[in-house]
Each structure stands twice: as structure tokens, then as C-alpha cells.
Design an enzyme around this catalytic site. Structure first.
Site, PDB file in Angstrom:
ATOM      1  N   ARG A  87       0.838  -1.200   0.000  1.00 14.96           N
ATOM      2  CA  ARG A  87       0.000   0.000   0.000  1.00 14.96           C
ATOM      3  C   ARG A  87       0.877   1.255   0.000  1.00 14.96           C
ATOM      4  O   ARG A  87       1.842   1.342   0.754  1.00 14.96           O
ATOM      5  CB  ARG A  87      -0.930   0.014   1.217  1.00 14.96           C
ATOM      6  CG  ARG A  87      -2.203  -0.772   0.958  1.00 14.96           C
ATOM      7  CD  ARG A  87      -3.194  -0.617   2.082  1.00 14.96           C
ATOM      8  NE  ARG A  87      -2.893  -1.508   3.183  1.00 14.96           N
ATOM      9  CZ  ARG A  87      -2.555  -1.125   4.404  1.00 14.96           C
ATOM     10  NH1 ARG A  87      -2.490   0.146   4.715  1.00 14.96           N
ATOM     11  NH2 ARG A  87      -2.312  -2.023   5.337  1.00 14.96           N
ATOM     12  N   CYS A 278       1.167  -9.705  13.323  1.00 15.85           N
ATOM     13  CA  CYS A 278       1.030  -9.950  14.761  1.00 15.85           C
ATOM     14  C   CYS A 278       0.105 -11.133  15.053  1.00 15.85           C
ATOM     15  O   CYS A 278      -0.330 -11.303  16.191  1.00 15.85           O
ATOM     16  CB  CYS A 278       0.507  -8.702  15.471  1.00 15.85           C
ATOM     17  SG  CYS A 278       1.685  -7.344  15.451  1.00 15.85           S
ATOM     18  N   LYS A 280      -2.880 -12.195  13.139  1.00 14.56           N
ATOM     19  CA  LYS A 280      -4.324 -12.123  12.870  1.00 14.56           C
ATOM     20  C   LYS A 280      -4.833 -13.355  12.110  1.00 14.56           C
ATOM     21  O   LYS A 280      -5.705 -14.070  12.599  1.00 14.56           O
ATOM     22  CB  LYS A 280      -4.610 -10.834  12.077  1.00 14.56           C
ATOM     23  CG  LYS A 280      -6.074 -10.615  11.758  1.00 14.56           C
ATOM     24  CD  LYS A 280      -6.336  -9.119  11.574  1.00 14.56           C
ATOM     25  CE  LYS A 280      -7.321  -8.728  10.542  1.00 14.56           C
ATOM     26  NZ  LYS A 280      -6.724  -8.085   9.381  1.00 14.56           N
TER      27      LYS A 280
HETATM   28  C1  SPV Z   1      -3.374  -5.266   5.065  1.00 17.88           C
HETATM   29  O1  SPV Z   1      -2.287  -4.743   4.797  1.00 17.88           O
HETATM   30  O2  SPV Z   1      -3.969  -5.045   6.128  1.00 17.88           O
HETATM   31  C2  SPV Z   1      -4.009  -6.177   4.103  1.00 17.88           C
HETATM   32  C3  SPV Z   1      -3.499  -6.216   2.742  1.00 17.88           C
HETATM   33  O3  SPV Z   1      -4.975  -6.798   4.428  1.00 17.88           O
HETATM   34  S1  SPV Z   1      -3.929  -4.825   1.840  1.00 17.88           S
HETATM   35  O4  SPV Z   1      -4.921  -5.194   0.843  1.00 17.88           O
HETATM   36  O5  SPV Z   1      -2.739  -4.316   1.223  1.00 17.88           O
HETATM   37  O6  SPV Z   1      -4.509  -3.828   2.738  1.00 17.88           O
HETATM   38 MN    MN Z   2      -5.886  -5.967   6.259  1.00 24.01          MN
END
Ligand code: SPV
Ligand code: MN
Length: 631
Positions: A87, A278, A280
Site C-alpha cells: 500500500r 502480529c 491475525k
Molecule cells: C493489510 O495490509 O492489512 C491487508 C493487505 O490486508 S492490503 O490489501 O494491502 O490492505
Molecule cells: Mn488488512
């Protein structure tokens, strides 16, 4: 006739246009028409809920070279550009009306007109020569109290294919929408932009993800990595958090699962929030329990009950360290010939996928996120390129998993939640499991204080604590103090408020080694499950209630056939006063920085908690052994 009919009709065949026309939805026409004119695609295809369209999308992703075939005929592989592997937080911004800018200043935001002008310039003609696809989806089950209808407009058939796996199509839901309600949907417009010879986004410098929570639309340009491109995932989540804040429900970065007690014939639903890396997904996948969802949950008060749904239909999971030993259920599914999109892993000469921590030796060459890869190859910064990226992923339907809780997964009213878990990565402060005396204590002491320590796997110094309130900080789209208050209000507003627990799987001993095995999380979960049903005594601490040694000893034996020593128990469950005071001070400073308008009562609550710990420290010493503190 909508004023956009002509432009849309000119870009699609009769079948696609008649699907659109059947919706009799001016707002859908306006959204699609506006971006058809602005982004100038060569054609538009409209999907409904049919199997035929589902297969067409997958076929197009392959034909257009955004995905490639694998040895298993149902599986495909996709690569995002080398600089588009996670991201993009810097270029993900909220477009905020001038009058709201002050309120939203701690979020990464841009003034509305300025942001709009920038994104419209970047997206002008961006789809030239491309075939666009329009898809209708629902967040949560369709036609339910949780449903949020969504429309995706994208020139990436990989994005479309991912969404077909990850979400429920909802064309028929749109067909049934009532007149007054027809504008109530989330809008996502996405373009991968110009592509290079590997069909990866070329202009990463023009990557922008701009959200407009005022009009429920997200613009995502010049990216492919799903966390940046897939509208229904994290973009929608930010819109939903904003919407829920106004409407009195919650959207959380949480799994939904059922803890199963076979002897007592009990099924107890938990939701849990953990920052990245962590635990999940691994908690949601504990052997012997059942999964409903692994990433995003909506909470609603339905007839006074605290109910949750998994908003998704599939999982976009981290593939690193998924192997036959540590993650057998997922591993086994990834090896089967069934629909999976692998992303950013190595495709070997045998057309099979290879990734980090797979437990299988990878070939010395193949294709990966870097392009043509050979062992030892370096990127232009001189860094050796691994077999696969650390954030490489698999995209797969959840209902392939044998441990899915079918009822909870498919139910329109969600599941009744009885326990909430908040887990961080903390080498020396938080005990493995602690129950909160009340919901409010849970939100302020367990959820708001969540932190994650950097590990050797991340860049920079090890052991630095990053604040991560509710593990939701990246997505909270209105001021943090308000969001925290809304969390408190929501839980206090239902009849049977869930119990809140903290988790920490990462306590280290004096030599720096982890204290418990990966499987110990099953024990902490079952202690929490028992507490919900009125079992097990507890000891008080200044922040909550912890297990007795005898109960954990029994639970370790029963679930893991392990001996749990009293010495380990005492070390793990010692209350460390100074460490906790420091944690609360860090939380206070973080909230003060993030939201100057955080209600005073929140800071007062933390000050009172700190005083209580100070008093305890004077009376019992800095390290309080389990069972000695008397509240
Ligand atoms: C996260 O980073 O919390 C994810 C993957 O679940 S993403 O789609 O990149 O947000
Ligand atoms: Mn996520």
C-alpha cells in the site's frame, strides 16, 4: 433517457447496455458516464452475477497478459511492478472540503478542489485504448442489514478478477434497489495507467489514491497492487468507517471466527484485531476452530445484539511462511487445482509457484515481481532480489477451507459476537491474555494502546514500538478521538456486550527468545472462551484479569499435550508497572498528536489508570507477580 446513455451505448455492445438500462438507476449512469467521458476507454463491458461473466473476467485477465497460466489449470499468477508491492500510504489521501480540513488535519488529506483537480488531470484520457469492465458488488452478504452496494469501474482485469474472488457480486441487488435509495452505493474508479512490457504500471510517480468520503467515491490511478487498486478492499473500508461513524455502527480491521468446545458443544464467536504480522490470520486459522473471515468486519446492533459479518468472500493473504507445517490448511488449498491468483511469487520453469518460507526448495531461476529472475540477481540499488516479495499474496475463496463456519459465513444477520481480541507485538509488557473488566476499559486499555514492534524483517531499528490503535489506524477516516468514543458507545449500546481481551504472542525471555510456541494461542483463546461462559477464576491486575496457573496447565495439556511450567507462567503473567506506565504515556502522546480534539474524558481515564499503576508499584514493587495484587 439519461444524458450519459449515448456515450455509454457507444462504448458497449447491446448486451452490456441492456444490463445497465435494466437497473433504471440514474446515479449509476451518471457515475459510469462521467468517467467514460473523462478517462476515454476504448470499450466497456458490464458484468452481472452470472458464471459466464465470472469466467469471462478471468479469461480476459489472461488474454490481456495481466495474469499468466500455471501448471495447475485453475491457478494464475500476476505480478505488480517492482515499485508497487504494498500500500502506498504517502499517496493515499482524503479529499476534504475546506470547512472540514481542520477537523481532518491529522489524516493524510488534501483540500477537496485541489485534490480533485490533481486526480482529474492524472486520470484524463488514462484509459485510452483500454477495455474497461464494470462490476457490481456487495460488502457483506447481499440483501442484508449489513449490505453496502458498490460499483467498480476499472481497466484492470486482474483487479476485476480479484474482486470476483474476494467479494459477492450484487447485480441482482442493484436491480432490486428502491427509488429513494438508488444513489446509496460506493463508487470506485481505477486505472492501472500506462503499462510496461510486463503489463505492470509504468507511471508509478503518478500513483494516487484519493478518497472522497463526502461523496463515497475513491479514485485510484497508476497502480495494480490490490491494496492500492481493489476498490472493495481498503478503499471501501475507509468509506465504510466514515459512514459507520455517522450512522452508529462500526467497521473494524478484524477477523471473525468461532472457538469450538467439542466437549461442551459450544460455539463462541470472536472478532480480533492485530496489526500486520502480529498473528491475525493465524489466530483465525487455529486448528480445530472455525473461520468466518480474516480481514474486515462490520458490527451492527441488531435487536440489541452485537452482530458481526465478514464483509468479504475470499482472502488476500500473505503467502510468506505458509507451509505444510505451520499453515497446513492454507498450504494444502494452494497446492490443489482450484482457483487461486498468486501474486508476486516466483513462477518456476515448471510453472509452479515458489515463495519465501514455503518449506520447499525453490528453483534457481524463473519469473517473479522483478521480471526474469536468477538466484543472486541484484536490483538497480544493488540489493539482492529474493525468490518472492515478502508481501507476496494469494487470492482465494474462503469457502475452499475445510474449517469455514458455513453458517456464519453465509448468514445474512451475521454472528453474535461474545469476545473481542486485541493483539499486539510486544516483547516485554503485555501478558499473553488478559480480560478487561468492562467494554470501556477494553477499548481504552486494550484497543487504543495496541502497538507493534518492528522486527528484523522490517527496515530500520529493531524493537521500535509503533502505535496501532485498534490495528485500524491506516483506515480510520475521521478523527481518532471521535472514532474511539464511537467504539465505546457502540459496545455499551448493546444488551450483551462482548468481553474484551488483549493478546500478545511475542513475549520474550531474558535471552531474547520467544516464550511460547506458535500453537499457544489456542490456549489463550480457550481461556477467553471459558471466561465468557463463566468458567475459571482469575487474578486481578491493575489493568484487568489474568488466568490462574492451574487452569493454564490443564489447558496446555488438553489442547497441545504440552507441559506448561509455573516458572514460565510467573514470568509471562507478571505485571510490569513501569513498562505499562510508559505504554500509556506513549498512547496519550500519540492521541494528543493525532487528534487535538480527543475528548478530555479519554485522557482523564488514562491518567487515572496511570495513578492506579503508580500506587500499585509503591505497594507491590515494579514487577507484580500474578496473584499478589489486590485491586
Ligand atoms: C493489510 O495490509 O492489512 C491487508 C493487505 O490486508 S492490503 O490489501 O494491502 O490492505
Ligand atoms: Mn488488512
Amino acid at each position: 433517457m439519461s444524458k450519459y446513455d449515448e456515450v455509454l451505448q457507444g462504448l458497449m455492445d447491446d448486451k452490456s447496455f441492456s444490463k445497465l438500462a435494466a437497473l433504471k438507476n440514474e446515479k449509476v449512469m451518471e457515475f459510469l458516464g462521467t468517467f467514460a467521458e473523462h478517462c476515454e476507454p476504448a470499450s466497456i463491458y458490464v458484468c452481472d452475477d452470472s458464471k459466464e461473466d465470472n469466467l469471462y473476467v478471468r479469461k480476459q485477465a489472461l488474454e490481456k497478459g495481466e495474469e499468466f497460466p500455471m501448471a495447475n489449470s485453475e491457478q494464475t499468477i500476476h505480478w505488480d511492478g517492482y515499485g508497487d508491492q504494498a500500500r502506498d500510504k504517502k499517496n493515499t489521501k482524503f479529499m476534504v472540503y475546506k470547512e472540514n480540513l481542520d477537523r481532518m488535519k491529522s489524516l493524510n488529506s488534501v483540500e477537496y478542489e485541489e485534490g480533485l483537480a490533481e486526480i482529474m488531470t492524472i486520470s484524463k484520457g488514462i484509459m485510452k485504448g483500454k477495455d474497461v469492465v464494470v462490476l457490481f458488488f456487495s460488502e457483506g452478504p447481499t440483501e442484508s442489514p449489513f449490505t453496502i452496494p458498490c460499483v467498480q469501474f476499472t481497466d484492470s482485469w486482474y483487479v476485476a478478477h480479484s474482486e470476483m474472488i474476494l467479494y459477492r457480486t450484487a447485480y441482482s441487488h442493484f436491480l432490486k434497489m428502491k427509488d429513494g435509495d438508488k444513489g446509496n452505493f460506493f463508487r470506485f474508479v481505477h486505472s492501472a495507467g500506462e503499462l510496461d512490457e510486463r503489463n505492470c504500471t509504468k507511471n508509478l510517480d503518478k500513483r494516487r489514491i484519493y478518497m472522497d468520503t463526502q461523496n463515497n467515491i475513491v479514485y485510484s490511478m497508476n497502480d495494480q497492487y490490490a491494496g492500492n487498486s481493489v476498490g472493495l478492499k481498503k478503499h471501501s473500508m475507509r468509506l465504510a468507517i466514515n459512514k459507520s461513524g455517522k450512522e452508529g455502527w462500526l467497521c473494524e480491521h478484524m477477523f471473525v471466527m468461532a472457538a469450538i468446545d467439542n466437549e461442551k458443544k459450544r460455539k463462541t464467536y470472536f472478532c480480533g484485531a492485530y496489526p500486520s504480522a502480529c498473528g491475525k490470520t493465524s489466530t483465525a486459522m487455529i486448528p480445530g476452530e472455525q473461520i468466518v473471515g480474516d480481514d474486515i468486519a462490520y458490527f451492527r446492533n441488531i435487536n440489541g445484539e452485537f452482530r458481526a459479518v465478514n464483509v468479504e468472500f475470499g482472502m488476500f493473504g500473505i503467502i510468506k511462511d505458509v507451509n505444510a507445517k505451520d499453515d497446513p490448511l492454507i498450504f494444502e488449498n494452494l497446492m490443489k487445482n482450484q482457483e487461486v491468483i498468486f501474486s508476486n511469487v516466483l513462477q518456476g520453469p515448471d510453472k509452479k509457484p515458489y515463495w519465501l518460507g514455503m518449506g520447499v526448495e525453490a528453483p534457481a531461476e524463473g519469473k517473479n515481481h522483478f521480471g526474469n529472475w536468477k538466484k543472486g540477481i541484484k536490483d538497480d540499488k544493488g540489493n539482492e532480489v529474493d525468490v518472492a516479495h515478502g508481501n507476496a499474496r494469494y487470492t482465494m475463496r474462503l469457502d475452499y477451507l475445510a474449517n469455514i463456519d458455513k453458517g456464519g459465513f453465509e448468514g445474512k444477520e451475521g454472528v453474535k459476537v461474545e469476545g473481542i481480541l486485541y493483539g499486539g507485538r510486544d516483547s516485554d509488557t503485555t501478558v499473553p491474555v488478559e480480560e478487561s473488566p468492562s467494554w470501556k476499559d477494553g477499548i481504552l486499555l486494550k484497543a487504543a494502546t495496541l502497538e507493534s514492534e518492528t522486527t528484523s524483517a522490517t527496515l530500520g531499528a529493531e524493537g521500535v514500538r509503533n502505535p496501532s490503535p485498534m490495528a485500524n489506524l491506516d483506515f480510520v477516516s475521521y478523527p481518532l478521538g471521535e472514532y474511539t468514543m464511537n467504539n465505546i458507545k457502540f459496545g455499551e449500546g448493546v444488551k450483551n456486550t462482548p468481553k474484551v481481551f488483549s493478546n500478545n504472542y511475542f513475549m520474550r525471555n531474558k535471552d531474547g527468545n520467544f516464550m511460547t510456541s506458535k500453537l499457544a494461542k489456542k490456549v489463550w483463546l480457550h481461556w477467553a472462551e471459558g471466561r465468557i461462559h463463566g468458567e475459571y477464576e482469575s487474578y486481578d491486575t491493575p489493568t484487568g484479569k489474568i488466568p490462574l496457573y492451574k487452569d493454564l496447565k490443564e489447558l496446555f495439556k488438553k489442547h497441545l499435550n504440552e507441559d506448561f511450567s509455573e516458572e514460565d507462567y510467573t514470568y509471562l503473567f507478571t505485571f510490569r508497572c513501569t513498562k505499562w506506565i510508559e505504554k500509556l504515556e506513549r498512547t496519550k502522546a500519540f492521541y494528543a498528536k493525532m487528534d487535538a480534539n480527543t475528548p478530555k474524558e479519554i485522557f482523564e481515564y488514562w491518567d487515572t489508570a496511570i495513578d492506579k499503576i503508580r500506587t500499585a508499584k509503591e505497594k507491590y514493587g515494579d514487577e507484580i507477580k500474578p496473584g499478589t495484587f489486590k485491586g
